[in-house]
Design an enzyme around this catalytic site. Structure first.
Site, PDB file in Angstrom:
ATOM      1  N   SER A 127       0.825  -1.204   0.000  1.00 12.40           N
ATOM      2  CA  SER A 127       0.000   0.000   0.000  1.00 12.40           C
ATOM      3  C   SER A 127       0.861   1.257   0.000  1.00 12.40           C
ATOM      4  O   SER A 127       1.976   1.274   0.552  1.00 12.40           O
ATOM      5  CB  SER A 127      -0.852  -0.018   1.264  1.00 12.40           C
ATOM      6  N   TYR A 152      -1.725  -1.548  11.074  1.00 17.72           N
ATOM      7  CA  TYR A 152      -2.035  -1.983   9.710  1.00 17.72           C
ATOM      8  C   TYR A 152      -0.900  -1.598   8.755  1.00 17.72           C
ATOM      9  O   TYR A 152      -0.371  -2.421   8.022  1.00 17.72           O
ATOM     10  CB  TYR A 152      -3.357  -1.355   9.243  1.00 17.72           C
ATOM     11  N   LYS A 156       2.084  -3.834   6.523  1.00 17.19           N
ATOM     12  CA  LYS A 156       2.422  -3.727   5.089  1.00 17.19           C
ATOM     13  C   LYS A 156       3.941  -3.594   4.929  1.00 17.19           C
ATOM     14  O   LYS A 156       4.556  -4.247   4.095  1.00 17.19           O
ATOM     15  CB  LYS A 156       1.704  -2.535   4.446  1.00 17.19           C
TER      16      LYS A 156
HETATM   17  N1  UFG Z   1     -12.745  10.861   3.536  1.00 21.33           N
HETATM   18  C1  UFG Z   1     -13.754  11.756   3.846  1.00 21.33           C
HETATM   19  N2  UFG Z   1     -14.922  11.243   4.335  1.00 21.33           N
HETATM   20  C2  UFG Z   1     -15.108   9.919   4.551  1.00 21.33           C
HETATM   21  C3  UFG Z   1     -14.067   9.022   4.218  1.00 21.33           C
HETATM   22  C4  UFG Z   1     -12.894   9.541   3.722  1.00 21.33           C
HETATM   23  O1  UFG Z   1     -13.616  12.964   3.681  1.00 21.33           O
HETATM   24  O2  UFG Z   1     -16.186   9.534   5.018  1.00 21.33           O
HETATM   25  C5  UFG Z   1     -11.489  11.413   2.984  1.00 21.33           C
HETATM   26  C6  UFG Z   1     -10.292  11.102   3.839  1.00 21.33           C
HETATM   27  O3  UFG Z   1     -10.148  12.082   4.852  1.00 21.33           O
HETATM   28  C7  UFG Z   1      -9.176  11.125   2.809  1.00 21.33           C
HETATM   29  C8  UFG Z   1      -9.861  10.614   1.531  1.00 21.33           C
HETATM   30  O4  UFG Z   1     -11.233  10.780   1.751  1.00 21.33           O
HETATM   31  O5  UFG Z   1      -8.761  12.421   2.609  1.00 21.33           O
HETATM   32  C9  UFG Z   1      -9.580   9.166   1.250  1.00 21.33           C
HETATM   33  O6  UFG Z   1      -9.888   8.402   2.391  1.00 21.33           O
HETATM   34  P1  UFG Z   1     -10.017   6.818   2.370  1.00 21.33           P
HETATM   35  O7  UFG Z   1     -10.355   6.380   3.758  1.00 21.33           O
HETATM   36  O8  UFG Z   1     -10.912   6.389   1.278  1.00 21.33           O
HETATM   37  O9  UFG Z   1      -8.558   6.342   1.969  1.00 21.33           O
HETATM   38  P2  UFG Z   1      -7.163   6.647   2.681  1.00 21.33           P
HETATM   39  O10 UFG Z   1      -6.395   7.485   1.716  1.00 21.33           O
HETATM   40  O11 UFG Z   1      -7.303   7.139   4.049  1.00 21.33           O
HETATM   41  O12 UFG Z   1      -6.613   5.178   2.859  1.00 21.33           O
HETATM   42  C10 UFG Z   1      -6.382   4.355   1.775  1.00 21.33           C
HETATM   43  C11 UFG Z   1      -6.680   2.906   2.149  1.00 21.33           C
HETATM   44  C12 UFG Z   1      -5.748   2.430   3.215  1.00 21.33           C
HETATM   45  C13 UFG Z   1      -4.338   2.699   2.820  1.00 21.33           C
HETATM   46  C14 UFG Z   1      -4.143   4.145   2.437  1.00 21.33           C
HETATM   47  C15 UFG Z   1      -2.797   4.374   1.857  1.00 21.33           C
HETATM   48  O13 UFG Z   1      -7.992   2.770   2.611  1.00 21.33           O
HETATM   49  O14 UFG Z   1      -5.929   1.043   3.378  1.00 21.33           O
HETATM   50  O15 UFG Z   1      -5.075   4.508   1.438  1.00 21.33           O
HETATM   51  O16 UFG Z   1      -2.563   5.702   1.635  1.00 21.33           O
HETATM   52  F1  UFG Z   1      -3.509   2.415   3.836  1.00 21.33           F
END
Ligand code: UFG
Length: 349
Positions: A127, A152, A156
Site C-alpha cells: 500500500s 495496519y 504492510k
Molecule cells: N474521507 C472523507 N470522508 C469519509 C471518508 C474519507 O472525507 O467519510 C477522505 C479522507 O479524509 C481522505 C480521503 O477521503 O482524505 C480518502 O480516504 P479513504 O479512507 O478512502 O482512503 P485513505 O487514503 O485514508 O486510505 C487508503 C486505504 C488504506 C491505505 C491508504 C494508503 O484505505 O488502506 O489509502 O494511503 F492504507
C-alpha cells in the site's frame, strides 16, 4: 497446461476483480478465503462474469499452516497473489495483536509453503501507506518509507521486508535471481470502483471507512450525510489529495506483474511497483465528479480533519508504465459510474 495462480483472499474486493482478470488472461486460479470479511456475493459474481462454474474455492484460514500446506500439495501452484489480510486502519490501532497475528502469520505461512513445495512467485499486496506523509510528490518506489502510523501500515512494511528477505535468503539465493521464491510488492494508491458488469464490487461491513463506499451509501440513502474530513488543508480547495485507481485497472496490473514473474522477466528477485494513476484528485473534486457523472446531488458537509490522514499522496507511475507495460486507463468518471451502478445493484435498483 495453463499456469495456476493461488489468490488468497480471493473472495474479497480486490481479490475477486483480480481473479476475473487472471481467468480472462487464460490462467487457472485457485481461490482461498476464510470469509472473515466477505460473503459469497463476489465469488458468485466472478463465476458469472467469467462463465466458469468450476473455479476451485477453498475456505481456509491462511493462519493455519496445515491448510496452506495442503493447498500447495493439492494444486501445482506457479504463483501466489496474497490479499488475505485485515485492512481497517482504525481497527488495527484498537486491536494490534489481532492485526499483527493475522497479517504476518498468514503471509509467513504462504512463504513457508511456497518454499517447501519447491519455490514460487509471490505477489504481495502492499500500500501507498508505506510512504506516509512524503516530502516530495509524486512518490517513486525510491521515496523513503516513513515509520508507519498504524499497526495496519506496519504490517504492510513488515510483509514487504519479509518477502525481500525470503527472496534473498542466503541459504537459497544464488545471486542471479534464481532463488526458489521471487517476489513483487505492488503499492496500491486508493482503489475504487467496481466491475463494469456490476456483478462484483466493494462490500464494506458496517459503516464504511473509505470515501467512495461512503459516497455511494449516502447517495442510495443508507447514510444520511457524507462528512468531508477537513477543508483547511494546504491544497487548492482545502481537501486532501489522493490517487484514485480504478479497481479493474488495478486488477490488470496484477496480471502483468504475475506474468512477469512466471515468464522469468524480472530484473531482480524482488521488485516493487507503484500502482496508481499519477493524478492527484481532491476529495471535493471526487464528490463533484460523482454528482456530475451520475446526475445526482449528494448530501455532504465539511467536518474536522480525520486524525492520521496525510494531506496529499499520489504516484509516480513511470516504473510500472515502463517495466510492466501497464497504465491506468479508466477515467475517474467511468470509475465513479461503475461504483454507483454496483451500489444500485446491491440495493436492487
Ligand atoms: N474521507 C472523507 N470522508 C469519509 C471518508 C474519507 O472525507 O467519510 C477522505 C479522507 O479524509 C481522505 C480521503 O477521503 O482524505 C480518502 O480516504 P479513504 O479512507 O478512502 O482512503 P485513505 O487514503 O485514508 O486510505 C487508503 C486505504 C488504506 C491505505 C491508504 C494508503 O484505505 O488502506 O489509502 O494511503 F492504507
Amino acid at each position: 497446461m495453463a499456469k495456476r495462480v493461488l489468490v488468497s483472499g480471493g473472495a474479497g474486493y480486490i481479490g475477486s476483480h483480480v481473479t476475473v482478470e487472471l481467468i480472462n488472461a487464460g490462467y487457472d486460479v485457485v481461490v482461498a478465503d476464510n470469509m472473515s470479511n466477505c460473503d459469497m456475493t463476489c465469488f458468485e459474481g466472478v463465476k458469472k462474469i467469467t462463465g466458469r462454474e468450476d473455479i476451485p474455492f477453498c475456505q481456509i484460514d491462511c493462519c493455519d499452516y496445515a491448510s496452506v500446506d495442503r493447498l500447495f500439495s493439492d494444486y501445482k501452484i506457479d504463483a501466489v497473489i496474497h490479499f488475505a489480510a485485515f485492512k481497517a486502519v482504525g481497527e488495527s490501532v484498537a486491536e494490534p495483536i489481532m492485526y499483527y497475528r493475522n497479517n504476518l502469520v498468514s503471509f509467513l505461512n504462504i512463504l513457508e509453503a511456497a518454499k517447501t513445495h519447491g519455490g514460487c512467485n509471490v505477489l504481495f499486496s502492499s500500500s501507498a501507506t508505506v510512504y506516509g506523509e512524503a516530502e516530495n510528490l509524486p512518490v517513486t518506489e525510491q521515496t523513503p518509507r516513513l515509520p508507519a502510523t498504524s499497526p495496519y501500515g506496519n504490517t504492510k512494511q513488515m510483509c514487504e521486508d519479509i518477502l525481500r528477505d525470503v527472496v534473498f535468503a542466503t541459504k537459497d539465493y544464488d545471486g542471479a535471481a534464481q532463488g526458489p521464491v521471487k517476489g513483487i510488492a505492488l503499492r496500491y494508491f486508493n482503489p475504487i470502483g467496481a466491475h463494469p458488469s456490476a456483478l462484483i464490487g466493494e462490500l464494506p461491513r458496517g459503516v464504511p471507512n473509505n470515501l467512495v463506499p461512503f459516497i455511494t451509501q449516502t447517495a442510495i440513502g443508507k447514510r444520511e450525510c457524507l462528512s468531508i474530513f477537513g477543508n483547511d488543508y494546504p491544497t487548492e480547495d482545502g481537501t486532501c489529495l489522493r490517487d484514485y485507481i480504478d479497481i479493474v485497472d488495478l486488477a490488470k496490473a496484477h496480471v502483468v506483474a504475475v506474468s512477469r514473474m512466471m515468464d522469468g522477466k524480472m530484473k531482480e528477485g524482488y521488485e516493487i511497483f507503484n500502482i496508481g494513476t499519477g493524478r492527484p484528485v481532491s476529495v471535493a473534486e471526487l464528490v463533484n465528479a460523482f454528482e456530475k457523472v451520475n446526475n445526482l446531488k449528494l448530501n455532504y458537509k465539511f467536518a474536522p480533519r480525520r486524525p492520521g490522514d496525510v494531506v496529499a499522496i499520489w504516484a509516480d507511475t513511470r516504473l510500472a508504465n515502463e517495466e510492466l507495460g501497464w497504465k491506468a486507463e479508466r477515467s475517474v468518471e467511468e470509475t465513479l459510474a461503475a461504483a454507483w451502478a454496483w451500489e444500485k445493484r446491491l440495493a436492487g435498483k
